[in-house]
Each structure stands twice: as structure tokens, then as C-alpha cells.
Design an enzyme around this catalytic site. Structure first.
Site, PDB file in Angstrom:
ATOM      1  CE  LYS A 171     -20.686   4.138  -9.428  1.00 39.04           C
ATOM      2  NZ  LYS A 171     -20.502   3.408 -10.697  1.00 39.04           N
TER       3      LYS A 171
ATOM      4  CB  SER B  38     -20.605  -0.347  -9.702  1.00 44.93           C
ATOM      5  OG  SER B  38     -20.225   0.622 -10.641  1.00 44.93           O
TER       6      SER B  38
ATOM      7  CB  SER C 197     -21.361   0.444 -13.628  1.00 44.11           C
ATOM      8  OG  SER C 197     -20.661  -0.749 -13.378  1.00 44.11           O
TER       9      SER C 197
END
Lengths: 482, 93
Positions: free
Chosen positions: A73, A148, A172
């Protein structure tokens, strides 16, 4: 194919690490335009890493993740590879060091395919606030991938990486995993070093794993966990083989169902989670009704605590040492213009909320009260774990929704986090997996929450369900090797 | 009650600035958000015996001098540098 099986095939020579990486890169080129799951694809370095891994494998020196292509990420620092947090503020920021989690993966010879898309600075539940464009759901590209860590979840679901590192502050990793029909594990706070994770809320942030199954999540977690001299909150209790209990007999396990989590969920979601509960009962687990009375305050408490910490953490972005630099006649003007131009709307909202909660006259009423609610929730979880071994809940009140249908209403977005924030507030491990599909064919997620540092149990319990549950693949997922 | 004056003050504290129309929009957002945050007022903190937990620091490394990152690498991300220093507009006078 599970990662353990991939490992075996790489070590036996049946699969070549370079060929495997080339296949993933080909799939990314073919499919990611439609999904937007990657911000940066590291084609050349990935092939070099694959070659190095293949040499190690050939020489009999492979480690668990040697040659396995993963994504990272884009709020996790990777030396020499831009790390943007999906923000204009860091759109050309290149870290001088690897995060500890990345370093540990590099020590095993993993292949980094690229950096995945996300909500800006980890603030969001849709992955639509990225300055690089939003992420679309592989099950229906008109819908959000969740957030997210939406890019990570979409990439795993579409077969654009074998597994992914994500981050979870209030859900997330778990929520996008649920929305995209894959498995997402948020470890106990302190399990994975946060060194190199660009901070959102330091007392809540955790690097987690998104994978195609619980066993794979445990497999990756085993490589990145453990204490770290660069992170004083990383715990000595986090070590070992997290897949150790996979396949063991779980009959007699006590599973708690806190009734408050099911209020406000769509009927299809509650029904799917209850079918999972019935499955566990059918294999000899005991189900128990339980209660988390302070759940009604959880979303508010979470946003007060996390925003207060975010306001402090994001004050470092002033345009001077790194990041976007605006113009200014004086230093104060430069800082304001840098932040005005660099941050998106949601980030600005959270910073403002955080400073409101911490300001004189409001601190006791909001921030300190939120911390007391946090203490109360922790105590309520302890009471539940006196009588239960794991807790089963929905991961989100609904399945993935249409892009543009909710994101403009921050309150509606925040309330959607009701099922995930309490595990974050309490610092407990939680894993999300698919337990059903709604009338539109969108995945529905269930979450299993465990005692602190008991990831092995929730991974094993989740794995047991997954082995008997028939998942529906999305149209992007390839068959065969991946 | 959140009004533009409070929002403007918060923006100042936050190192942010908004146009007048942006300030109106974010004031509306903050009003709705604070209304959600007000739910915590229903929690009786006085009656609640549990103190907030501190974050546990499990590993404090020895206080010893070690090398850091190469200066050149650290400066690579700065937009304006001079003589191994970050350049900023005048702070004073």
C-alpha cells in the site's frame, strides 16, 4: 492456489519466479486500467527481484516469501520507490528507507509488483479520495472497492498480486477485503512495526495483510511481525508461525455474537453472517449471545481519537523538508499554501476535527471522553472474552455501493465504520472473510475478532469456514496458476 | 454550534486556509460532523471507573549514538535547498 502451494511449486522448479512475476505484470497491464488498483508499478525492479529470488531458490536458499509477488500500500515507505499516500502533498516523495515490514519481506526475497492505491493518507472507506483517481471494485466496476486499502483489496481480488500489505486504523484492511470478496487481517496493535508507515493515528495504525484466504494472510504475517528497535510499540509477544493452528479441530470453540453489531445492518448482511454462525455450530462450536453496550459511542470516539492524532501527525507536512511546496511571502504563508494545495477535502476535515477535539474548552468534553469510552470498550471486550474465544460480527453494514452515491456525505461514510472501529479502538486482532453475496452478487464480509495476540486462533477459525464456503470469482480473476 | 468564525479559527490552528465559499462549505460539514461527535456526551464519564490506557512501549532501545541517513538522501525530497540546508522564506522581519 495458496501461498504455501506456490512456495512448494517454486521450490520444486515446477514454476519459475521470473515467469510468475511476468504473468502478474501482464495481468496488471491488461486489467488495471479498469480498476485503478496501482499507483506505481515497479516492472523493472520486480523482474530483477524475481531473478534474484530464482537464483536463491535454485541454490536451495529459499525463504517462505522468496519469489512471491506482492503489492504494498502506498503509505508504506519503500526505499527508492515513490510513496505518495495518494496525496498531492507527497505525489513525488521518494523515501530514503524501507519500512521495517518491507525490509523483512525483502530479506525473504519477495517481489514487489508495485504500490497500491488508497484513500488519501488512509482517511476514508471508499478509496475514492486518491489524487490519482479512485479504485473500482472487480465484482462491479461501477462500485467502490472500499477503503482505505481499496487498491490492495482490488488487486488481490482481481489476481493482480498474490497477496498485499495494507494498513488498518479503523477498518481499512477489513472493509475493502469484505467489499472485494477476499480476506483481510488486522493484527493486534503492536504485532507489526509501524516504522516506515506514514502515520495517520499512531495509537491505532497497524500494517495488515490482504490475501485470498486466511492461511495466506497468516503466512505473510509470520514474515513481517515482531519487535523492532525502531518502533517502541512493536511487541515481543508477536512472533511465530501464524498458520500453526490451521486445520486443527475447533469443535467446542465458543463464538460470541454481540447483538448490537447486527442492528443497522442490511438484512442480507445479517442473514449471511448468521448462516456463517450456523455453519460453526454445525461443526461443534458453541454460539453465545453477548453484548458490547458502548458500541453506540464507538464511531464518535474513534473519529475523535484518530482525528486528534492525525492533526498532530499531519502537521509535519509544511512544504519545507519534503512534499508539495506552495508559494509564500513569509514562512506562515508558505506553510498554509502548501497545505491548502497539497491536502484533499477529507484530510482537511479530519485535521480540523482533530484540532477541535484537542482545543481548550473542548478537550475534556470530546477527546478525553473519547479515551474513556475507549477504556470502557476494552473492558467490555475483556468481559466477553471471559466467556468466548472469538467474536463473530458483520464487517460492514452493507456490501459495496455505487461510486458517487455516498462519498460526499462524511457523516454517512463515518457511520459505515460501525462494525470495524471497536477492534481498532481495543487494539485487538480481527480478520474479515467473505460469507455470502447480496442480491446484486456483491460480496458480504464477516469478521472474527480475537484476544490480543491470538491471531493464530482467528486465522484457524476463519480458514475452517473458507474451506467449506464456495466463493464466486469476479470476472477479472484468472483461473489456473493464480 | 459551529459557525464560520469557529471554522476560521480552526483553520488557523490547522495551518489551513479557505476561500469564503470553501469556508461556508466546510462549516456545514463540520456542523454535521460535530453533531455526530456529540454522541459521546451521552456517555457518563464521571460514573465510569476505567481510566484511559496508555499505549504500551515494549522496547526502549539503549540511548546510544548511531549514524543516521546520508544528508544528501534526506535533502533529495526538498524543493529548495542551499548548502545542505532547507531554504524557507524569512521567518522574522
Amino acid at each position: 492456489m495458496r501461498l504455501s502451494e506456490l512456495r512448494a511449486r517454486l521450490d520444486s522448479g515446477e514454476i519459475d519466479a521470473v515467469g510468475l512475476t511476468q504473468e502478474y505484470l501482464k495481468r496488471i497491464h491488461e486489467h488495471d486500467k479498469a480498476l485503478g488498483s496501482y499507483i506505481t508499478v515497479c516492472e523493472r525492479s520486480a523482474l530483477r527481484e524475481a531473478e534474484a529470488a530464482q537464483s536463491a531458490i535454485r541454490a536451495g536458499r529459499s525463504k517462505p516469501l522468496s519469489g512471491i509477488p506482492l503489492s504494498v500500500k502506498d503509505n508504506i515507505c519503500t526505499e527508492g520507490v515513490r510513496t505518495t499516500c495518494a496525496s498531492e502533498m507527497l505525489s513525488d516523495f521518494v523515501p530514503a528507507y524501507d519500512a521495517t515490514a518491507v525490509k523483512r519481506l525483502r530479506d525473504e526475497g519477495f517481489v514487489m509488483l508495485g504500490k497500491t492505491n488508497m484513500d488519501e493518507f488512509g482517511m476514508g472507506g471508499s478509496s475514492q479520495t486518491s489524487c490519482f483517481g479512485g479504485v473500482r471494485n472487480p465484482y462491479d466496476t461501477r462500485r467502490v472497492a472500499g477503503g482505505s486499502s481499496g487498491g490492495a483489496a482490488a488487486a488481490v481480488a482481481a489476481g493482480l498480486c498474490a497477496a498485499a500489505l495494507g494498513t488498518d486504523t479503523g477498518g481499512s484492511v477489513r472493509q475493502p477485503a469484505a467489499f472485494c470478496g477476499v480476506t483481510g487481517l488486522k493484527p493486534t496493535y503492536g504485532t507489526v512495526s509501524r516504522f516506515g508507515l506514514i502515520a495517520f493515528a499512531s495509537s491505532l495504525d497497524q500494517i495488515g495483510v490482504i490475501a485470498r484466504c486466511a492461511e495466506d494472510a497468516g503466512y505473510v504475517l509470520s514474515s513481517i511481525c515482531g519487535c523492532d528497535r525502531n518502533d517502541a510499540t512493536a511487541s515481543r509477544l508477536a512472533r511465530g508461525n501464524y498458520t500453526q493452528l490451521v486445520g486443527s479441530d475447533i469443535s467446542g470453540l465458543r463464538i460470541g455474537l454481540p447483538r448490537e453489531f447486527f442492528k443497522g445492518c442490511r438484512d442480507e448482511v445479517s442473514a449471511a453472517v448468521m448462516r456463517a454462525a450456523d455453519y460453526y455450530r454445525s461443526i461443534g462450536c458453541e454460539l453465545a449471545d453477548c453484548s458490547l453496550p458502548s458500541l453506540e459511542y464507538a464511531v464518535s470516539a474513534y473519529y475523535l481519537i484518530s482525528s486528534a492524532e492525525a492533526a498532530a501527525n499531519l502537521s509535519r507536512f509544511d512544504g519545507i523538508k519534503y512534499g508539495h511546496r506552495g508559494e509564500g511571502d513569509d514562512c506562515a504563508g508558505l506553510i498554509k499554501h502548501s497545505r491548502r494545495e497539497g491536502f484533499g477535502t477529507e484530510v482537511k476535515r479530519r485535521i480540523m476535527l482533530g484540532n477541535y477535539a484537542l482545543s481548550s474548552g473542548y478537550y475534556e468534553e470530546y477527546y478525553n471522553r473519547a479515551r474513556r469510552i475507549q477504556a470502557k470498550l476494552r473492558a467490555e471486550y475483556e468481559e466477553i472474552f471471559d466467556k468466548c474465544d472469538v467474536i463473530l460480527t458483520p464487517t460492514a453494514p452493507s456490501a459495496a455501493y455505487a461510486i458517487g452515491s455516498r462519498e460526499s456525505d462524511p457523516v454517512e461514510m463515518y457511520l459505515s465504520d460501525i462494525c470495524t472501529v471497536t477492534a481498532s479502538i481495543a487494539g485487538l486482532p480481527a480478520i474479515s472473510s467473505v460469507c455470502g453475496y447480496d442480491a446484486d452478487g456483491m460480496p458480504i464480509g464477516m469478521s472474527l475478532t480475537g484476544r490480543a495476540f491470538d491471531e493464530k486462533t482467528i486465522i484457524a477459525v476463519c480458514d475452517r469456514f473458507e474451506r467449506d464456503f464456495e466463493r464466486k470469482e469476479n470476472s477479472f480473476a484468472g483461473g489456473g496458476l493464480i | 454550534m459551529i459557525d464560520k468564525e469557529i471554522t476560521a479559527r480552526l483553520a488557523e490552528l490547522s495551518g489551513l486556509e479557505f476561500t469564503d465559499s470553501e469556508l461556508s462549505a466546510i462549516t456545514r460539514d463540520m456542523t454535521n460532523i460535530i453533531e455526530l461527535m456529540d454522541r459521546v456526551r451521552g456517555f457518563d464519564a464521571e460514573a465510569e471507573p476505567h481510566e484511559p490506557d496508555a499505549v504500551t512501549f515494549t522496547e526502549l532501545r539503549p540511548d546510544e549514538c548511531r549514524g543516521s541517513y546520508p544528508v544528501g538522501k534526506i535533502l533529495e525530497n526538498a524543493k529548495v535547498i542551499k548548502d545542505d540546508q532547507f531554504v524557507v522564506p524569512k521567518v522574522v522581519g
